[in-house]
Design a protein around this motif. Structure first.
Motif, short mmCIF file in Angstrom:
data_model
loop_
_atom_site.label_atom_id
_atom_site.label_comp_id
_atom_site.label_asym_id
_atom_site.label_seq_id
_atom_site.Cartn_x
_atom_site.Cartn_y
_atom_site.Cartn_z
N THR A 368 -37.03 15.70 -38.02
CA THR A 368 -36.15 14.55 -38.52
C THR A 368 -36.34 13.56 -37.76
OG1 THR A 368 -34.64 15.24 -36.80
CG2 THR A 368 -34.53 16.75 -39.05
N ALA A 369 -35.30 12.22 -38.47
CA ALA A 369 -36.08 11.12 -37.89
C ALA A 369 -35.29 10.17 -36.41
CB ALA A 369 -35.95 10.21 -39.05
N ASP A 370 -34.16 11.19 -36.11
CA ASP A 370 -33.46 10.45 -35.74
C ASP A 370 -32.65 11.47 -34.98
OD1 ASP A 370 -31.11 9.16 -34.21
OD2 ASP A 370 -30.12 8.64 -36.45
N THR A 398 -25.56 16.71 -47.28
CA THR A 398 -25.96 15.68 -48.28
C THR A 398 -26.37 13.95 -47.90
OG1 THR A 398 -24.97 16.85 -50.29
CG2 THR A 398 -25.18 14.12 -50.36
N ALA A 399 -25.57 14.17 -46.84
CA ALA A 399 -24.90 12.86 -46.18
C ALA A 399 -26.38 12.93 -44.77
CB ALA A 399 -24.02 12.60 -45.35
N PHE A 400 -26.86 13.81 -44.05
CA PHE A 400 -28.04 13.94 -43.33
C PHE A 400 -30.01 14.04 -44.09
CE2 PHE A 400 -31.67 16.45 -41.63
CZ PHE A 400 -31.85 15.60 -40.68
N PHE A 401 -29.74 14.46 -45.85
CA PHE A 401 -31.05 14.32 -46.11
C PHE A 401 -31.19 12.97 -46.49
CE2 PHE A 401 -31.24 18.98 -45.60
CZ PHE A 401 -32.56 19.29 -45.16
N PRO A 405 -34.99 7.79 -43.71
CA PRO A 405 -35.84 6.68 -44.54
C PRO A 405 -37.34 6.47 -45.54
CG PRO A 405 -35.51 6.30 -41.70
CD PRO A 405 -35.78 7.49 -42.17
N HIS A 406 -37.33 6.51 -46.37
CA HIS A 406 -37.97 6.89 -46.85
C HIS A 406 -39.41 7.07 -46.76
CE1 HIS A 406 -40.75 7.01 -50.84
NE2 HIS A 406 -41.72 6.61 -50.45
N ASP A 407 -39.83 6.04 -45.31
CA ASP A 407 -41.38 5.99 -44.95
C ASP A 407 -41.20 7.51 -44.40
OD1 ASP A 407 -41.98 3.52 -46.22
OD2 ASP A 407 -41.25 2.10 -44.23
N TRP A 408 -39.94 8.13 -43.95
CA TRP A 408 -39.96 8.82 -43.02
C TRP A 408 -41.32 9.95 -43.63
CZ3 TRP A 408 -39.24 14.06 -41.82
CH2 TRP A 408 -39.64 14.57 -41.10
N TYR A 409 -40.55 10.18 -44.48
CA TYR A 409 -41.30 11.54 -45.67
C TYR A 409 -42.07 10.99 -46.08
CZ TYR A 409 -36.32 12.65 -46.62
OH TYR A 409 -35.34 14.16 -47.01
N ARG A 410 -43.36 9.64 -46.06
CA ARG A 410 -44.09 9.74 -46.95
C ARG A 410 -45.38 9.90 -45.59
NH1 ARG A 410 -44.21 3.22 -48.27
NH2 ARG A 410 -44.73 3.17 -45.85
N ASN A 411 -44.95 9.13 -44.21
CA ASN A 411 -45.65 9.60 -44.04
C ASN A 411 -45.86 10.84 -42.48
OD1 ASN A 411 -46.33 7.05 -44.16
ND2 ASN A 411 -45.16 6.03 -41.92
N ASN A 412 -45.27 11.94 -42.63
CA ASN A 412 -45.11 13.46 -41.97
C ASN A 412 -44.99 13.83 -43.42
OD1 ASN A 412 -44.40 12.64 -39.83
ND2 ASN A 412 -42.67 11.63 -40.55
N PRO A 413 -45.92 14.83 -43.29
CA PRO A 413 -46.92 16.13 -44.16
C PRO A 413 -45.69 17.29 -44.37
CG PRO A 413 -48.76 15.60 -43.15
CD PRO A 413 -47.19 14.37 -42.33
N ILE A 414 -45.35 17.35 -43.07
CA ILE A 414 -44.17 18.33 -43.17
C ILE A 414 -43.38 18.55 -44.26
CG2 ILE A 414 -42.58 17.74 -41.41
CD1 ILE A 414 -43.33 21.46 -41.91
#
Length: 517
Positions: A368-370, A398-401, A405-414
């Protein structure tokens, strides 16, 4: 019984005995090894007492009788014989190149040569010096040599993220260890310990006469504390501590015999009087979290893996299964051994709450990012669960996901892995140390997750949908009758279907139906 010092971090047998520390007598295991054979290998996780056991062997063979007063070995050992002991330990520091490894080996051999009064003719040649030292020690002392190698694999493990360096270290160590077999005529006893079980082809090709006692039932408790050890040796320290909680947090390690407690975790508990993941916080390599992330691990399945003997022993640079990695490093243990068509197979599980909660916490933070947000969300989840506030749980996830940030999803294959959402959802509950059963089997199939909490049962089914919820997760729970086994228990049963949208990166369905058990 008078209180003694807790031997936290002490790996020296002499210091424990002379400083009047608590000591769990392992000398009976030492005698059995010596009586049964001559060449052994043992794999155990870090901080599990391997170094202390090797030091005990060294003092025993050196004939230091005074240290063994009152121990099992004292009346059964011939104290009139003293054997020359050669000790090699790779536990200290980090070796970052083959050149550094060679320097470390030369330094270790130099220390042994000085202690034995037998300098090598060519100290720059590690293999030749080792062989010379063994042969000359036998000749000079009139007794065959004892060779003890601690953390035999650490120079390789320290470099697993740099495979070229790890292979060079493996090759250098293979040359060194081949000396032990070549000088068998001069050796009374040899014992090698480490974390991993590298395949004989990769590391032990020159040393194939070792008896591997890693999963020998009679030696399951050679390291660690048994139930009897805790009750008898540490009785003065147990007052005020919940015995069942100690067992749940730190017991459960098993190598096909008697189960044991993690000694490091127990000692820190007795010192600090707090239940925490003491061992996990100090012994977890970062590469483990990286490997599980890179392999897009389906987290709910980790505690229910299966493997055969060959798979558990298959460890080499660049080639290690998730099962072998987690078992050898101590994050999974053997639940039971089964013989099927002449082959031994093992069902694996988390050993205890410390590992189960610690590992899921670490993965949750990595996935997760934070990290601060994770802490807040976990606290909130516990409050919602106590209140059975399902609408609040849906809003929470729902709030957590949505907050990642979008960049985190893009840069993390998991995060692009379909099982990511369910794994994170599961990790939140597991990180609270709750009683979860992932992938619970029944004659109707496998339920994704069962939770028993506060006198109630929660049954979860996860689905990933394209954009919108279709109710399929809850429908599957009902159609397959996953609640049937709980009917008649007198406990409320909550069926919870959770649906995730990969495109929207959020929970889009959270359907709940409650039955009365």
């Amino acid at each position: 019984m008078p209180r003694k010092r807790l031997p936290i971090g002490i790996q020296t047998f002499r210091k424990i005995r002379e400083d009047d520390c608590y000591y769990v007598d392992k000398t009976g295991f030492a005698l059995r090894l010596i009586e049964e054979g001559t060449h052994y290998f043992l794999s155990r996780p870090r901080r599990f007492g391997k170094s202390l056991f090797l030091d005990t062997l060294a003092e025993l063979f050196s004939g230091n009788e005074g240290l063994f007063q009152g121990l099992e070995a004292h009346a059964r050992w011939d104290w009139g014989r003293r054997f020359p002991v050669i000790r090699l330990s790779f536990g200290g520091g980090v070796v970052q190149s083959r050149a550094e490894l060679d320097r470390r080996i030369r330094a270790l051999l130099h220390d042994n040569a000085e202690r034995l009064g037998l300098p090598c003719r060519d100290p720059e040649d590690p293999v030749g010096c080792f062989a010379e030292l063994i042969a000359r020690a036998h000749a000079e002392h009139g007794e065959r040599v004892v060779v003890l190698v601690d953390e035999y694999d650490k120079p390789i493990l320290d470099n697993l993220t740099r495979p070229d360096i790890a292979r060079e270290a493996r090759d250098g160590l293979r040359n060194l260890y081949s000396v032990i077999k070549d000088n068998d005529a001069h050796i009374r006893f040899a014992f090698l310990t480490g974390v991993s079980k590298f395949s004989k082809v990769s590391l032990f090709s020159g040393l194939n006469n070792l008896r591997d006692i890693t999963v020998s039932a009679e030696y399951s408790a050679i390291c660690g504390y048994t139930e009897a050890d805790l009750d008898q040796v540490f009785a003065p320290e147990l007052a005020g501590l919940d015995r069942d909680l100690i067992r749940a947090w730190y017991n459960g390690y098993n190598w096909t015999g008697e189960a044991v407690y993690n000694p490091f975790g127990v000692l820190l508990l007795l010192q600090e009087r707090k239940f925490r993941a003491w061992w996990f916080e100090t012994a977890t390599p970062t590469f483990l979290i990286d490997v599980l992330t890179e392999r897009q691990t389906w987290l709910p399945q980790l505690g229910q893996l299966q493997a055969d003997a060959a798979l558990l022993s298959a460890f080499d640079v660049g080639h290690i299964s998730t099962e072998a990695l987690l078992w050898q490093t101590g994050y999974l243990t053997i639940d039971r051994e089964e013989e099927i068509f002449g082959e031994y197979r093992y069902r694996l599980r988390y050993p205890n709450r410390e590992v189960y909660q610690g590992l899921t916490n670490s993965l949750l933070q990595a996935w997760t990012a934070d990290a601060q947000a994770v802490l807040r969300q976990k606290q909130r989840l516990g409050e919602l669960l106590l209140a059975n506030d399902f609408a609040g749980m849906e809003a929470l996830f729902t709030a957590f996901f949505a907050s990642i940030p979008h960049d985190w999803y893009r840069n993390n294959p998991i995060a692009r892995y379909e099982g990511y959402y369910a794994s994170v959802f599961y990790a939140y509950f597991a990180s609270l140390g709750l009683d979860l059963t992932p992938e619970e089997s029944s004659n109707a199939g496998r339920l994704d997750m069962a939770l028993r909490f506060n006198g109630q049962v929660y049954l979860f089914e996860f689905k990933v949908v394209e954009l919108a919820a279709d109710g399929g997760a809850l429908a599957q729970l009902k159609e397959r009758g996953y609640a049937d086994r709980y009917i008649g228990s007198g406990q409320p049963i909550h069926l919870i279907g959770v649906e995730f949208s990969r495109e929207q990166r959020r929970v889009v369905g959270f359907d709940v139906e409650t039955l009365h058990g």
